[in-house]
Motif scaffolding. Structure first.
Motif, mmCIF file in Angstrom:
data_model
loop_
_atom_site.group_PDB
_atom_site.id
_atom_site.type_symbol
_atom_site.label_atom_id
_atom_site.label_comp_id
_atom_site.label_asym_id
_atom_site.label_seq_id
_atom_site.Cartn_x
_atom_site.Cartn_y
_atom_site.Cartn_z
ATOM 1 N N ASP A 269 -9.065 -0.926 8.892
ATOM 2 C CA ASP A 269 -8.366 -1.141 7.621
ATOM 3 C C ASP A 269 -9.334 -1.588 6.535
ATOM 4 O O ASP A 269 -9.249 -1.147 5.377
ATOM 5 N N SER B 8 -10.118 0.287 3.056
ATOM 6 C CA SER B 8 -9.999 -0.303 1.719
ATOM 7 C C SER B 8 -11.274 -0.090 0.915
ATOM 8 O O SER B 8 -11.235 0.221 -0.278
ATOM 9 N N GLY C 68 -6.062 -4.823 -1.021
ATOM 10 C CA GLY C 68 -6.094 -4.537 0.416
ATOM 11 C C GLY C 68 -7.358 -5.042 1.072
ATOM 12 O O GLY C 68 -7.337 -5.574 2.187
ATOM 13 N N LEU C 69 -8.478 -4.887 0.375
ATOM 14 C CA LEU C 69 -9.751 -5.383 0.906
ATOM 15 C C LEU C 69 -9.701 -6.894 1.084
ATOM 16 O O LEU C 69 -10.141 -7.425 2.120
ATOM 17 N N ALA D 269 -6.338 -1.008 -3.725
ATOM 18 C CA ALA D 269 -7.438 -0.991 -2.755
ATOM 19 C C ALA D 269 -8.188 -2.320 -2.736
ATOM 20 O O ALA D 269 -8.561 -2.826 -1.665
ATOM 21 N N ASP E 261 -4.391 4.523 4.594
ATOM 22 C CA ASP E 261 -4.654 3.117 4.903
ATOM 23 C C ASP E 261 -3.350 2.374 5.180
ATOM 24 O O ASP E 261 -3.295 1.488 6.038
ATOM 25 N N GLU F 5 0.814 -1.215 0.000
ATOM 26 C CA GLU F 5 0.000 0.000 0.000
ATOM 27 C C GLU F 5 0.845 1.262 0.000
ATOM 28 O O GLU F 5 0.458 2.271 -0.603
#
Length: 312
Positions: A166, A170, A135-136, A132, A54, A39
């Motif tokens: 977090d 995301s 990250g999710l 993103a 994030d 990230e």
């Protein structure tokens, strides 16, 4: 004159956390720390504050999870001569520390977001969207890893709140990336960052509130001292219950002390067994220290002995 019954059991037994729980926490640390680097790179390349925010959150998450893992490991150590209650409260301290970190983090994100409203930066929405989404997925995996152990452990719950923050970050970054890609509205990036920060702040408040209550020797939320006293007074031979104190070492270890005035013709040891059984069956109390009295308690007039019994 006071008469005291005595009954002793092993107080050194601890509620150890399963090895699987510590392994889950360690996996959560590894996944969070690894993707934090992704990230950071993605945020710098795309120019997205939401991603960098994030990433900063994931940095504190990694530290929080590592702190939680360390506390879980130490809390399994047995009591010693210096720490007769063991190390269980380390988990509460870790939760409190994590809550403070969350507040500091949200303050930084909000400040940076406000600056972005006045000085918006160009953002590569495609790069932002890819990072993103990844990250999710990572946060969903970590959330699943920790969720099963969070109900009865404030330390794990505080770490889970970091991960939840977090996860929301995301989601916010994905929405911001789509809006920027479709309409080029740059201010949605800091706006969603502030929105996520408010959600994180609310969670941090509850973590700090719950952990502070334990650190201040507050009564466990699930126990009703008036109901406990009422149930003990229903026992034949019990005349009065006073000097009651309820507190906990951690969420899993509620403790209680009290004085019990009993009738002269009842045996102290037998009464202790009955009272401990009531506490265990009706209220789930596994450790109580009881002082038996056969006349009204007068403080500071003589040395008295206490009965210390732990229920298995």
């Amino acid at each position: 004159m006071h008469h005291h019954g005595h009954s002793h059991a092993n107080d050194d037994e601890k509620h150890e956390h399963p090895v699987t729980s510590r392994k889950r926490m360690l996996w959560a640390v590894i996944l969070t720390a690894s993707f934090m680097l992704v990230e950071v790179i993605g945020g710098l390349v795309s120019g997205s504050l939401a991603l960098l925010a994030d990433a900063g959150h994931m940095l504190t998450d990694a530290a929080a999870l590592l702190l939680a893992f360390y506390a879980m490991t130490l809390s399994a150590k047995p009591a010693d001569s210096k720490r007769t209650f063991g190390y269980g409260r380390l988990q509460v301290l870790a939760a409190y520390t994590n809550g403070i970190f969350l507040i500091l983090l949200t303050a930084w994100i909000v400040w940076e977001s406000i600056q972005r409203f006045y000085q918006p930066n160009p953002i590569q929405s495609t790069t932002m969207l890819i990072v993103a989404v990844l990250g999710l997925l990572v946060n969903l995996v970590v959330f699943k890893i920790l969720h099963s152990a969070s109900d009865s452990n404030i330390n794990v719950r505080s770490a889970l709140l970091h991960v939840l923050g977090d996860l929301l970050g995301s989601v916010g970054a994905i929405i911001a990336a789509l809006i920027i890609w479709q309409w080029g509205i740059l201010w949605v990036d800091p706006l969603l960052s502030i929105f996520v920060s408010v959600l994180i702040l609310r969670s941090a408040y509850h973590v700090i509130k719950d952990s502070s209550h334990i650190l201040l020797e507050g009564k466990p939320q699930e126990l009703d001292n008036q109901q406990i006293r009422h149930d003990l007074l229903q026992i034949e031979g019990v005349l009065d219950i006073h000097h009651m104190h309820l507190w906990s070492i951690s969420e899993q270890e509620p403790l209680m002390t009290f004085h019990a005035l009993i009738q002269e013709d009842f045996k102290g040891d037998d009464m202790i067994d009955v009272m401990l059984e009531v506490l265990r069956v009706k209220h789930g109390l596994i450790h109580a220290t009881i002082q038996i009295e056969r006349s009204n308690c007068v403080e500071n007039t003589e040395a008295v002995a206490c009965v210390d019994t732990a229920i298995k």
